[in-house]
Design a protein around this motif. Structure first.
Motif, PDB file in Angstrom:
ATOM      1  N   MET A 268       0.540  -1.359   0.009  1.00  0.00           N
ATOM      2  CA  MET A 268      -0.108   0.072   0.079  1.00  0.00           C
ATOM      3  C   MET A 268       1.032   1.499  -0.138  1.00  0.00           C
ATOM      4  O   MET A 268       0.857   1.708  -0.682  1.00  0.00           O
ATOM      5  CB  MET A 268      -1.193  -0.330   1.081  1.00  0.00           C
ATOM      6  CG  MET A 268      -0.953   1.275   1.911  1.00  0.00           C
ATOM      7  SD  MET A 268      -3.316   1.186   0.423  1.00  0.00           S
ATOM      8  CE  MET A 268      -3.873   2.696   1.366  1.00  0.00           C
ATOM      9  N   MET A 269       1.697   1.402   0.727  1.00  0.00           N
ATOM     10  CA  MET A 269       2.909   2.547   1.010  1.00  0.00           C
ATOM     11  C   MET A 269       3.386   2.669  -0.117  1.00  0.00           C
ATOM     12  O   MET A 269       3.731   3.950  -0.714  1.00  0.00           O
ATOM     13  CB  MET A 269       3.750   2.241   1.913  1.00  0.00           C
ATOM     14  CG  MET A 269       4.659   3.455   2.780  1.00  0.00           C
ATOM     15  SD  MET A 269       3.402   4.699   3.245  1.00  0.00           S
ATOM     16  CE  MET A 269       4.071   5.562   3.848  1.00  0.00           C
ATOM     17  N   ILE A 270       4.190   1.706  -0.966  1.00  0.00           N
ATOM     18  CA  ILE A 270       4.828   1.919  -2.237  1.00  0.00           C
ATOM     19  C   ILE A 270       3.804   2.624  -3.231  1.00  0.00           C
ATOM     20  O   ILE A 270       4.669   2.907  -4.542  1.00  0.00           O
ATOM     21  CB  ILE A 270       5.307   0.751  -3.119  1.00  0.00           C
ATOM     22  CG1 ILE A 270       6.736  -0.113  -1.939  1.00  0.00           C
ATOM     23  CG2 ILE A 270       5.564   0.240  -4.824  1.00  0.00           C
ATOM     24  CD1 ILE A 270       6.637  -1.787  -2.438  1.00  0.00           C
ATOM     25  N   MET A 271       2.667   1.748  -3.712  1.00  0.00           N
ATOM     26  CA  MET A 271       1.512   2.566  -4.282  1.00  0.00           C
ATOM     27  C   MET A 271       0.846   3.881  -3.914  1.00  0.00           C
ATOM     28  O   MET A 271       0.937   4.636  -4.729  1.00  0.00           O
ATOM     29  CB  MET A 271       0.150   1.723  -3.902  1.00  0.00           C
ATOM     30  CG  MET A 271       0.461  -0.096  -5.135  1.00  0.00           C
ATOM     31  SD  MET A 271      -1.391  -0.581  -4.652  1.00  0.00           S
ATOM     32  CE  MET A 271      -1.522  -1.022  -3.387  1.00  0.00           C
ATOM     33  N   LEU A 272       1.439   4.580  -2.873  1.00  0.00           N
ATOM     34  CA  LEU A 272       0.916   5.482  -2.586  1.00  0.00           C
ATOM     35  C   LEU A 272       2.179   6.571  -3.034  1.00  0.00           C
ATOM     36  O   LEU A 272       1.941   7.443  -3.191  1.00  0.00           O
ATOM     37  CB  LEU A 272       1.051   5.911  -0.697  1.00  0.00           C
ATOM     38  CG  LEU A 272       0.495   7.680  -0.748  1.00  0.00           C
ATOM     39  CD1 LEU A 272      -0.494   7.975  -0.849  1.00  0.00           C
ATOM     40  CD2 LEU A 272       0.614   7.219   0.913  1.00  0.00           C
ATOM     41  N   LEU A 273       3.534   6.051  -2.742  1.00  0.00           N
ATOM     42  CA  LEU A 273       4.797   6.589  -2.824  1.00  0.00           C
ATOM     43  C   LEU A 273       4.278   6.555  -4.645  1.00  0.00           C
ATOM     44  O   LEU A 273       5.207   7.397  -5.318  1.00  0.00           O
ATOM     45  CB  LEU A 273       5.751   6.062  -2.183  1.00  0.00           C
ATOM     46  CG  LEU A 273       5.975   6.234  -1.541  1.00  0.00           C
ATOM     47  CD1 LEU A 273       6.978   5.290  -0.720  1.00  0.00           C
ATOM     48  CD2 LEU A 273       5.987   7.452  -0.758  1.00  0.00           C
ATOM     49  N   VAL A 274       4.539   6.186  -5.199  1.00  0.00           N
ATOM     50  CA  VAL A 274       4.566   5.752  -6.745  1.00  0.00           C
ATOM     51  C   VAL A 274       3.478   7.283  -7.307  1.00  0.00           C
ATOM     52  O   VAL A 274       4.329   7.702  -8.365  1.00  0.00           O
ATOM     53  CB  VAL A 274       3.805   4.355  -7.199  1.00  0.00           C
ATOM     54  CG1 VAL A 274       3.811   4.645  -8.929  1.00  0.00           C
ATOM     55  CG2 VAL A 274       5.286   3.492  -6.859  1.00  0.00           C
ATOM     56  N   SER A 275       2.061   6.899  -6.884  1.00  0.00           N
ATOM     57  CA  SER A 275       1.056   8.087  -7.017  1.00  0.00           C
ATOM     58  C   SER A 275       1.602   9.793  -6.798  1.00  0.00           C
ATOM     59  O   SER A 275       1.537  10.121  -7.796  1.00  0.00           O
ATOM     60  CB  SER A 275       0.130   7.992  -6.429  1.00  0.00           C
ATOM     61  OG  SER A 275      -0.808   6.407  -6.805  1.00  0.00           O
ATOM     62  N   LEU A 276       2.216   9.272  -5.700  1.00  0.00           N
ATOM     63  CA  LEU A 276       3.122  10.682  -5.293  1.00  0.00           C
ATOM     64  C   LEU A 276       4.405  11.467  -6.454  1.00  0.00           C
ATOM     65  O   LEU A 276       3.833  12.231  -7.091  1.00  0.00           O
ATOM     66  CB  LEU A 276       2.753  10.992  -3.454  1.00  0.00           C
ATOM     67  CG  LEU A 276       2.351  10.677  -2.782  1.00  0.00           C
ATOM     68  CD1 LEU A 276       3.016  10.911  -1.828  1.00  0.00           C
ATOM     69  CD2 LEU A 276       0.967  11.976  -2.872  1.00  0.00           C
ATOM     70  N   VAL A 277       4.684  10.635  -6.712  1.00  0.00           N
ATOM     71  CA  VAL A 277       5.606  11.097  -7.659  1.00  0.00           C
ATOM     72  C   VAL A 277       5.455  11.558  -9.060  1.00  0.00           C
ATOM     73  O   VAL A 277       5.575  11.800  -9.908  1.00  0.00           O
ATOM     74  CB  VAL A 277       7.125   9.586  -7.570  1.00  0.00           C
ATOM     75  CG1 VAL A 277       8.081   9.931  -8.859  1.00  0.00           C
ATOM     76  CG2 VAL A 277       7.816   9.916  -5.927  1.00  0.00           C
TER      77      VAL A 277
END
Length: 56
Positions: free
Chosen positions: A1-10
Motif C-alpha cells: 500500500m505504501m509503495i502505491m502511495l509513493l508511486v502515485s505521489l511521484v
C-alpha cells in the motif's frame, strides 16, 4: 500500500513540475498533478485487488 502511495505521489509531482517547466500556469499544474495522483492511485489499488483475488 505504501509503495502505491509513493508511486502515485511521484507521478503527480512529475506531472505538475513538467507542466510548469513547459510554461503552463501553476494552478493548472496543481490540478493536473491531483488528477494524475487520483488516477495512478486508483489504478494501483485495482491492480492490487486483482492480484489478491487471484491468490485466493
Amino acid at each position: 500500500m505504501m509503495i502505491m502511495l509513493l508511486v502515485s505521489l511521484v507521478a503527480a509531482l512529475l506531472a505538475g513540475i513538467g507542466l510548469v517547466v513547459l510554461g503552463d500556469e501553476p494552478l493548472a499544474a496543481v490540478k493536473v498533478g491531483g488528477a494524475v495522483f487520483v488516477g495512478c492511485f486508483g489504478t494501483c489499488m485495482s491492480a492490487a485487488a486483482y492480484v489478491r483475488r487471484q491468490g485466493s
